[in-house]
Each structure stands twice: as structure tokens, then as C-alpha cells.
Motif scaffolding. Structure first.
Motif, PDB file in Angstrom:
ATOM      1  N   LEU A   3      -6.455   5.681   3.285  1.00 40.59           N
ATOM      2  CA  LEU A   3      -6.398   5.227   1.903  1.00 40.59           C
ATOM      3  C   LEU A   3      -7.600   4.350   1.566  1.00 40.59           C
ATOM      4  CD1 LEU A   3      -4.735   5.105  -0.717  1.00 40.59           C
ATOM      5  CD2 LEU A   3      -3.509   3.143   0.253  1.00 40.59           C
ATOM      6  N   SER A   4      -7.998   3.537   2.507  1.00 43.81           N
ATOM      7  CA  SER A   4      -9.117   2.619   2.290  1.00 43.81           C
ATOM      8  C   SER A   4     -10.446   3.348   2.076  1.00 43.81           C
ATOM      9  CB  SER A   4      -9.242   1.646   3.470  1.00 43.81           C
ATOM     10  OG  SER A   4      -9.341   2.361   4.695  1.00 43.81           O
ATOM     11  N   ASP A   7     -11.424   3.335  -1.764  1.00 43.60           N
ATOM     12  CA  ASP A   7     -11.405   2.057  -2.470  1.00 43.60           C
ATOM     13  C   ASP A   7     -12.794   1.753  -3.022  1.00 43.60           C
ATOM     14  OD1 ASP A   7     -10.411  -0.258  -3.488  1.00 43.60           O
ATOM     15  OD2 ASP A   7     -10.343  -1.343  -1.584  1.00 43.60           O
ATOM     16  N   GLU A 218      -1.262   4.434   4.492  1.00 45.05           N
ATOM     17  CA  GLU A 218      -2.678   4.404   4.856  1.00 45.05           C
ATOM     18  C   GLU A 218      -3.192   5.798   5.197  1.00 45.05           C
ATOM     19  OE1 GLU A 218      -6.511   2.991   5.534  1.00 45.05           O
ATOM     20  OE2 GLU A 218      -4.819   2.220   4.390  1.00 45.05           O
ATOM     21  N   LYS A 301      -8.129   3.942  -4.817  1.00 46.74           N
ATOM     22  CA  LYS A 301      -7.056   4.370  -3.908  1.00 46.74           C
ATOM     23  C   LYS A 301      -6.023   5.283  -4.572  1.00 46.74           C
ATOM     24  CE  LYS A 301      -7.227   0.165  -1.040  1.00 46.74           C
ATOM     25  NZ  LYS A 301      -6.423  -0.931  -0.450  1.00 46.74           N
TER      26      LYS A 301
END
Length: 341
Positions: A3-4, A7, A218, A301
């Protein structure tokens, strides 16, 4: 992927709180998905990047005034309800509720001093509620009277003109949010496409919880999309299949149009029909139908930035977003546009 990986830093002041006075006066970042080259234009320049060898696909869904404010029967506690989609059972809707902890099955919610009464039937697996409505008259007329446009939570200012949260080609009611890439289009822009012999094809996807629901895992592969209703006519499918045989580019307006096309085109051919799709497009996916995209700038995200990254490459997209931040583009629903070709 993580997920990061999707960002980016966005200053709060770049989140557009209201639409521009003229729809097509927004800025447009043009991203070449192969080279990563970036140009800065106006949305009114869109026609310069399209040719008769392109087909533009729009989502003609119409937003309903899905946000209702009521009170809990007996206690008078204030309740906010956002309708997401109509269930198969008559007068039943799946909805988000706030606060929801004490809204158990059997609870009644009173709207408009009794013009509309909602009975909570059950809790859904995502924490929403199935609500059955009781009323006298026509539901849509009552909803138009009592409901408000369900603007996203990051828009904190009041929308003076409700029609600005609808596309100019909105036709079929059922969405809980606007297909916002289409908000840039004007009748004049559509006329320019027609005059250049660029075919515009209409399809339908009623925007639901997939737009509101954040990714909370995540490992993005573990995220599940919420089903949304779609419809692609035989006429639309025929036009699209004919265009692909002629090697024309399919330019989708918005992630909703993209998801619909890919959901009905898994074999490389567009299959007409209607139903529900929970297609989740993230890097690793191979596009079968869509080759270009008109879109807005999306939340960090989010599943939407993942879709865009799949089409244009994550590094290209994040580079474009960083440049958009530096040049103070307007972000999200009422923000500026992005063209990926």
C-alpha cells in the motif's frame, strides 16, 4: 505490492473545495504512458490529443441525493445515512450510517418528520446497514426533497449549485458519487469531438462504496472491492468491438468507465450485458480494452491511483503527481484533469 508504494505527499490546500466557474477551464496534465513525458495544458486542449482513430467512452450514470439526515425513533438521536445501492428486495437499500454502533436490527430512523421511515434490517459485512424504507408516494420524489448530494468527506465547503456534481451527460440515476473525470466536459467539448468524427460511446456504472472505501491492508492483493452495478448495451459493445478491429484507441473517461470496460472485456472482446462487478485493477494487470484515460488526481493509497499506475506505470504516475503538487494543480473530485495516452 505494498500500500505504501502508492503514497505521496499532498498539501491540504491543494484539495479543491469547489468546481471552477467554467467546467473545461481546468488544467490538464498530459502523461505519455510509454516515455513518461509530461505536458501542462488546459482541458479545453483535449481535442488536440485525439483523432478520428479514437473512441471516447463515457459513464452516463447520475448521482442521486443519497445523503439523508434523520433521527432515531424514541431517542431522537441524530443519524446520517448515505445510500449506496438498491437491494433486490423492494424499497431496501444498502447504506453507510453514522453513528452506527447502536443501530441494531429493528431500529427505525425518521426522516423529514415522518415523510420517510427507514427500518434497519441487518448489518452488512463491511459495517453498513440494509435499510427498508416506508413512505407514501414516489420514493425518488421524496429522496429529491429530503436528500443531499453525497459529496466526499474531503470537501468541507457547501456546494451552491447541486448540478455541478453531475456530468452534463448524466442520464441514469443510481450513483452515490459522481464519475468526476466527466465533470470537465461541456456540450461544447462534446460537439468538438463530434465535429472531428471522434465517436463517443456511452456505458453505465453506478458508483458505490468502491469510491469511498479506503484500502486498509498493506498487501494490496488482499483488498476486496465492493460490487457496483454496470450495464453495457449491444450497441455500445458493437461500436467498441468494431473500433478495436480497426485498431482505434479506446479512451476511457474516468476510472469507472475503465473498470466497466475491463470487466466486460476480459476476453479482449466487449461482451454486452448488465450485472455487478468487483474488478480490482492494480499493477500486474494487463489491459484488454482501454488504451488511454481521462482522469482526475486521486487520493494517496487509493484503488484509483493503483488503477492509473497500472495503465501508465507507477513511477511515471508518481512523478506526474509530484510535479502536479509542485505546480499547484487542484486535486480530487473538483480538481484538475489528467490525460494518459
Amino acid at each position: 505490492m505494498k500500500l505504501s508504494d502508492f503514497d505521496y505527499f499532498l498539501p491540504e490546500e491543494l484539495i479543491a473545495q469547489h468546481p471552477l466557474e467554467q467546467r473545461d477551464s481546468s488544467r490538464m496534465l498530459v502523461l505519455d504512458k510509454k516515455s513518461g513525458n509530461i505536458e501542462h495544458k488546459s482541458f479545453s486542449d483535449l481535442i488536440d490529443y485525439l483523432s478520428p482513430n479514437d473512441v471516447v467512452v463515457i459513464n452516463n450514470t447520475k448521482v442521486i441525493p443519497a445523503r439523508l439526515y434523520g433521527v432515531k425513533e424514541n431517542t431522537g438521536a441524530k443519524i446520517e445515512v448515505v445510500l449506496l445501492r438498491q437491494s433486490e428486495e423492494v424499497d431496501c437499500w444498502e447504506a453507510l450510517v453514522k453513528p452506527g454502533k447502536k443501530l441494531k436490527a429493528g431500529t427505525n430512523i425518521i426522516f423529514g418528520e415522518g415523510k420517510l421511515i427507514g427500518e434497519v434490517l441487518k448489518t452488512t459485512d463491511i459495517g453498513g446497514r440494509i435499510i427498508k424504507f416506508k413512505y407514501q408516494g414516489i420514493f425518488n420524489e421524496i429522496l429529491n426533497e429530503l436528500g443531499q448530494m453525497p459529496l466526499p468527506p474531503y470537501i468541507t465547503e457547501r456546494l451552491e449549485e447541486q448540478g455541478r456534481y453531475q456530468t452534463v451527460y448524466a442520464e441514469h440515476s443510481g450513483s452515490a458519487a459522481a464519475p468526476t473525470a466527466g465533470l470537465h466536459f461541456t456540450p461544447e467539448v462534446l460537439e468538438k469531438l463530434k465535429n472531428k468524427n471522434i465517436e463517443v460511446v456511452e456505458i453505465l456504472l453506478h458508483v458505490g462504496l468502491g469510491t469511498f472505501r479506503p484500502v486498509k491492508v498493506e498487501n494490496i492483493e488482499e483488498h476486496n472491492m465492493h460490487p457496483e452495478y454496470f450495464k453495457v448495451s449491444e450497441e455500445a459493445a458493437d461500436k467498441l468491438n468494431r473500433a478495436m478491429k480497426q485498431n482505434k484507441r479506446i479512451i476511457a473517461v474516468g476510472t469507472t468507465s475503465t473498470r466497466t470496460l475491463e470487466a466486460v472485456g476480459k476476453t479482449g472482446e466487449v461482451i454486452p450485458g448488465e450485472g455487478w462487478t468487483d474488478i480490482f485493477i492494480y499493477p500486474g494487470y494487463s489491459f484488454k480494452i482501454v488504451s488511454g484515460l481521462v482522469t482526475n488526481f486521486h487520493l494517496p493509497k487509493s484503488t484509483l491511483i493503483m488503477l492509473v499506475s497500472t495503465l501508465a506505470g507507477r513511477e511515471n504516475v508518481l512523478k506526474a503527481y509530484h510535479e502536479a503538487v509542485e505546480k499547484k494543480y487542484r486535486f480530487f473530485s473538483f480538481g484538475d484533469a489528467m490525460l494518459i495516452i
